[in-house]
Design a protein around this motif. Sequence first.
Motif, short mmCIF file in Angstrom:
data_model
loop_
_atom_site.label_atom_id
_atom_site.label_comp_id
_atom_site.label_asym_id
_atom_site.label_seq_id
_atom_site.Cartn_x
_atom_site.Cartn_y
_atom_site.Cartn_z
N GLY A 41 0.77 -1.24 0.00
CA GLY A 41 0.00 0.00 0.00
C GLY A 41 0.80 1.28 0.00
N HIS A 42 1.74 1.42 0.91
CA HIS A 42 2.47 2.67 1.10
C HIS A 42 3.91 2.33 1.45
CE1 HIS A 42 3.49 6.64 2.59
NE2 HIS A 42 3.87 6.08 3.73
N ASP A 43 4.85 3.12 0.98
CA ASP A 43 6.28 2.94 1.30
C ASP A 43 6.68 3.98 2.34
OD1 ASP A 43 9.01 2.58 1.38
OD2 ASP A 43 9.35 3.25 -0.68
N PRO A 44 6.87 3.59 3.59
CA PRO A 44 7.16 4.54 4.66
C PRO A 44 8.64 4.82 4.88
CG PRO A 44 6.81 2.40 5.60
CD PRO A 44 6.63 2.24 4.10
N GLN A 45 9.48 4.58 3.89
CA GLN A 45 10.93 4.71 4.08
C GLN A 45 11.37 6.10 4.50
OE1 GLN A 45 13.81 2.63 1.58
NE2 GLN A 45 12.11 2.43 0.14
N ALA A 46 12.48 6.12 5.22
CA ALA A 46 13.22 7.34 5.54
C ALA A 46 14.62 7.15 4.95
CB ALA A 46 13.29 7.52 7.06
N PRO A 47 15.38 8.23 4.77
CA PRO A 47 16.74 8.07 4.24
C PRO A 47 17.57 7.11 5.08
CG PRO A 47 16.09 10.37 4.20
CD PRO A 47 15.02 9.62 4.97
N HIS A 48 18.50 6.42 4.41
CA HIS A 48 19.35 5.42 5.06
C HIS A 48 20.77 5.96 5.21
CE1 HIS A 48 16.04 2.73 4.30
NE2 HIS A 48 16.13 2.96 3.01
N ALA A 84 19.84 10.17 0.93
CA ALA A 84 18.92 10.75 -0.05
C ALA A 84 17.48 10.37 0.29
CB ALA A 84 19.26 10.27 -1.46
N ARG A 85 16.57 11.34 0.22
CA ARG A 85 15.14 11.06 0.39
C ARG A 85 14.67 10.23 -0.79
NH1 ARG A 85 14.89 16.24 -0.10
NH2 ARG A 85 13.17 16.09 -1.57
N HIS A 86 13.92 9.16 -0.51
CA HIS A 86 13.43 8.31 -1.60
C HIS A 86 12.25 7.48 -1.13
CE1 HIS A 86 16.13 5.69 0.65
NE2 HIS A 86 15.48 4.67 0.12
N ARG A 87 11.45 7.00 -2.12
CA ARG A 87 10.33 6.11 -1.81
C ARG A 87 9.74 5.57 -3.11
NH1 ARG A 87 8.94 11.11 -1.46
NH2 ARG A 87 7.14 11.97 -2.53
N PHE A 88 9.01 4.49 -2.98
CA PHE A 88 8.24 3.93 -4.09
C PHE A 88 6.82 4.45 -3.96
CE2 PHE A 88 11.71 0.96 -3.48
CZ PHE A 88 12.12 0.72 -4.78
N GLU A 89 6.20 4.79 -5.11
CA GLU A 89 4.83 5.31 -5.11
C GLU A 89 3.99 4.60 -6.16
OE1 GLU A 89 5.15 9.51 -5.98
OE2 GLU A 89 5.41 10.00 -3.85
N ASP A 90 2.70 4.56 -5.92
CA ASP A 90 1.72 4.04 -6.89
C ASP A 90 2.16 2.70 -7.48
OD1 ASP A 90 0.18 6.37 -6.51
OD2 ASP A 90 1.35 7.43 -8.04
N PHE A 91 2.66 1.82 -6.62
CA PHE A 91 3.17 0.53 -7.09
C PHE A 91 2.08 -0.53 -7.10
CE2 PHE A 91 4.51 1.40 -2.73
CZ PHE A 91 3.90 0.38 -2.03
#
Length: 108
Positions: A41-48, A84-91
């Motif tokens: 549903g949603h990718d809640p990642q924060a930068p690593h 780096a800020r990143h995430r998967f969306e609308d997958f």
Amino acid sequence: MTDWMFSFESALAALPEGTEARFTYPLRHGSMRIGIYAPHGHDPQAPHEQDELYIIASGTGFFVKKDERRPFKPGDAIFVEAHARHRFEDFSDDFATWVIFWGPKGGE
């Protein structure tokens, strides 16, 4: 390291259920870890803190890195530098990706 080889299917089977951010790292060696990431549903990642490489195994969608948004599909490789800020969306519901972290904190 428990084993030096594992399959995509066995890693998928090891993913925890009932959580939004599903991931597992069956292989670790030194600063490197490799696993599967398959959010629901949603990718809640924060930068690593380490550099990271995604290799898309299944599904489609969009990947956002900093202020840029690009489509992805199976077979695509995506590099994300540390912090780096990143995430998967609308997958799609079948989305899953290999994820590889390595190197020192702060990236190479």
